[in-house]
Design a protein around this motif. Structure first.
Motif, mmCIF file in Angstrom:
data_model
loop_
_atom_site.group_PDB
_atom_site.id
_atom_site.type_symbol
_atom_site.label_atom_id
_atom_site.label_comp_id
_atom_site.label_asym_id
_atom_site.label_seq_id
_atom_site.Cartn_x
_atom_site.Cartn_y
_atom_site.Cartn_z
ATOM 1 N N GLY A 103 0.813 -1.204 0.000
ATOM 2 C CA GLY A 103 0.000 0.000 0.000
ATOM 3 C C GLY A 103 0.852 1.261 0.000
ATOM 4 O O GLY A 103 0.703 2.136 -0.852
ATOM 5 N N ARG A 106 3.095 1.507 -3.318
ATOM 6 C CA ARG A 106 2.404 1.858 -4.557
ATOM 7 C C ARG A 106 1.959 3.323 -4.556
ATOM 8 O O ARG A 106 1.912 3.965 -5.598
ATOM 9 N N LEU A 107 1.664 3.854 -3.380
ATOM 10 C CA LEU A 107 1.364 5.287 -3.280
ATOM 11 C C LEU A 107 2.641 6.120 -3.467
ATOM 12 O O LEU A 107 2.634 7.141 -4.155
ATOM 13 N N LYS A 110 3.806 5.849 -7.340
ATOM 14 C CA LYS A 110 2.755 5.783 -8.365
ATOM 15 C C LYS A 110 3.103 6.586 -9.621
ATOM 16 O O LYS A 110 2.596 6.287 -10.706
ATOM 17 N N GLU A 141 -7.278 -2.562 -2.236
ATOM 18 C CA GLU A 141 -6.501 -3.358 -3.186
ATOM 19 C C GLU A 141 -6.949 -3.076 -4.623
ATOM 20 O O GLU A 141 -6.128 -2.997 -5.544
ATOM 21 N N LEU A 144 -5.585 0.493 -5.538
ATOM 22 C CA LEU A 144 -4.134 0.464 -5.735
ATOM 23 C C LEU A 144 -3.745 -0.402 -6.925
ATOM 24 O O LEU A 144 -2.739 -0.154 -7.593
#
Length: 358
Positions: A103, A106-107, A110, A141, A144
């Protein structure tokens, strides 16, 4: 450090239990072919000697407070730390392990042009008891999973099927164990004899994911057998059957000694990526009985290399059959599968190819 090698930045918050075993093995296996940087945060379950387990060529970067917090300021700080680390190292690939790192990572990345890989090690919304929280995790999920520069890499075909409902970019590499290390450990271990009764066992933390209520029901249905739970946990009060013994946490060698002396291994979990304990017991040639869920059903084919069960009555029926006639053909098939598929040598080859193609 070889300047010609690709740099891989591994990020792992959940540095304990099965994820720790997987990530340390992967880092050690990859360090001959890539320059490996490992960002991690220790947990109570993290082995004290973890630095001795990891190859000294691996670059270790520890960060504190690496967890999901209701305090968004803390979360933003972690994301900024990850970005600073990435800018300093300039990796060719970023590999995120488990849901929190998946989490946050991926943030953080991105908008990066660097390929980002996410390995969930079992989706939390499947492993946990259903709740509002699990619904929120599933939604997160999905959101993301839409980030274009990330690919989800799961540990089994059935986990990959779940990934396909959350993201367009996904594939899988089967988990493999280090057979050389396991063989060396087994050769030094004296079998712990459990032969006064037919012995069924499981291993792990006594929590909702492992469904202790199912294990308890199986034991009640087969009172003539002895049931062992190697481990402990907050849900131990659920295990009330008089023929269940909770051993508490055991060192690896003692747990293997108990396994060698037992007759059947049960894994009645809600879901798995692939449980390394399942693969180990297939290699030890124990008949395995597993729940018909993500991860387990990818490894075990019912009646071919073990048994897949839907209800406590299914487990009980199979255990009584095994007590009458031990299915040596099944355990031999399971052993062959580990030798050809679920071992670290095969996993290493697949991973090198995957990273090189990225």
């Amino acid at each position: 450090m070889n300047k010609n090698n690709k740099k891989i930045l591994m990020i792992c918050e959940s540095f304990g239990g099965g994820v720790f075993a997987y990530v340390t093995q992967l880092c050690n296996d990859m360090v001959d072919n890539f320059d490996i940087y490992l960002v991690y945060s220790t947990r109570p379950q993290t082995p004290k000697n973890y630095k001795e387990i990891l190859d000294p060529r691996i670059h270790l970067i520890e960060i504190e407070h690496f967890d999901v917090s209701v305090n968004m300021i803390k979360n933003v700080r972690v994301i900024k730390k990850l970005r600073r680390i990435e800018q300093r190292i300039k990796p060719d690939i970023i590999h995120l392990h488990s849901s929190i790192a998946g989490g946050m990572g991926r943030l953080a990345f991105k908008n990066s042009e660097i390929p980002v890989v996410y390995t969930p090690h079992g989706y939390s919304f499947i492993l946990m008891r259903p709740s509002v929280k699990t619904k929120a995790y599933k939604l997160m999920e999905k959101i993301l999973g839409s980030i274009s520069n990330s690919i989800t890499l799961t540990c089994s075909e059935s986990e990959d099927e779940v990934a396909g409902k959350l993201t367009k970019r996904h594939t899988y590499i089967e988990t493999g164990i280090d057979l050389k290390r396991l063989s060396q450990s087994l050769s030094k271990i004296e079998t712990q004899d459990n032969k006064e009764k037919f012995t069924v066992f499981t291993l792990g933390r006594i929590t909702g994911q492992k469904q202790p209520e199912v294990f308890n029901k199986i034991a009640l249905l087969v009172p003539e057998a002895k049931f062992l739970w190697i481990g402990d946990g907050e849900d131990r009060k659920i295990l009330t059957a008089p023929n269940i013994v909770i051993t508490g946490w055991k060192g690896r060698n003692e747990a293997l000694a108990i396994a060698k002396g037992a007759d059947a291994y049960v894994l009645c979990s809600r879901g798995e990526a692939i449980a390394e304990s399942l693969i180990e017991n297939m290699y030890i040639k124990k008949v395995t009985l597993v729940s018909n869920v993500m991860g387990n059903k990818s490894v075990i084919q019912d009646g071919v290399n073990g048994y897949v069960c839907d209800t406590p009555e299914d487990y009980a029926k199979r255990i009584k059959e095994i007590m009458h006639s031990y299915p040596n053909n099944l355990v031999n098939n399971a052993y062959k599968d580990v030798k050809t598929i679920y071992n670290s040598d095969v996993m290493k080859i697949k991973y090198i190819d995957f990273y090189e193609r990225l």
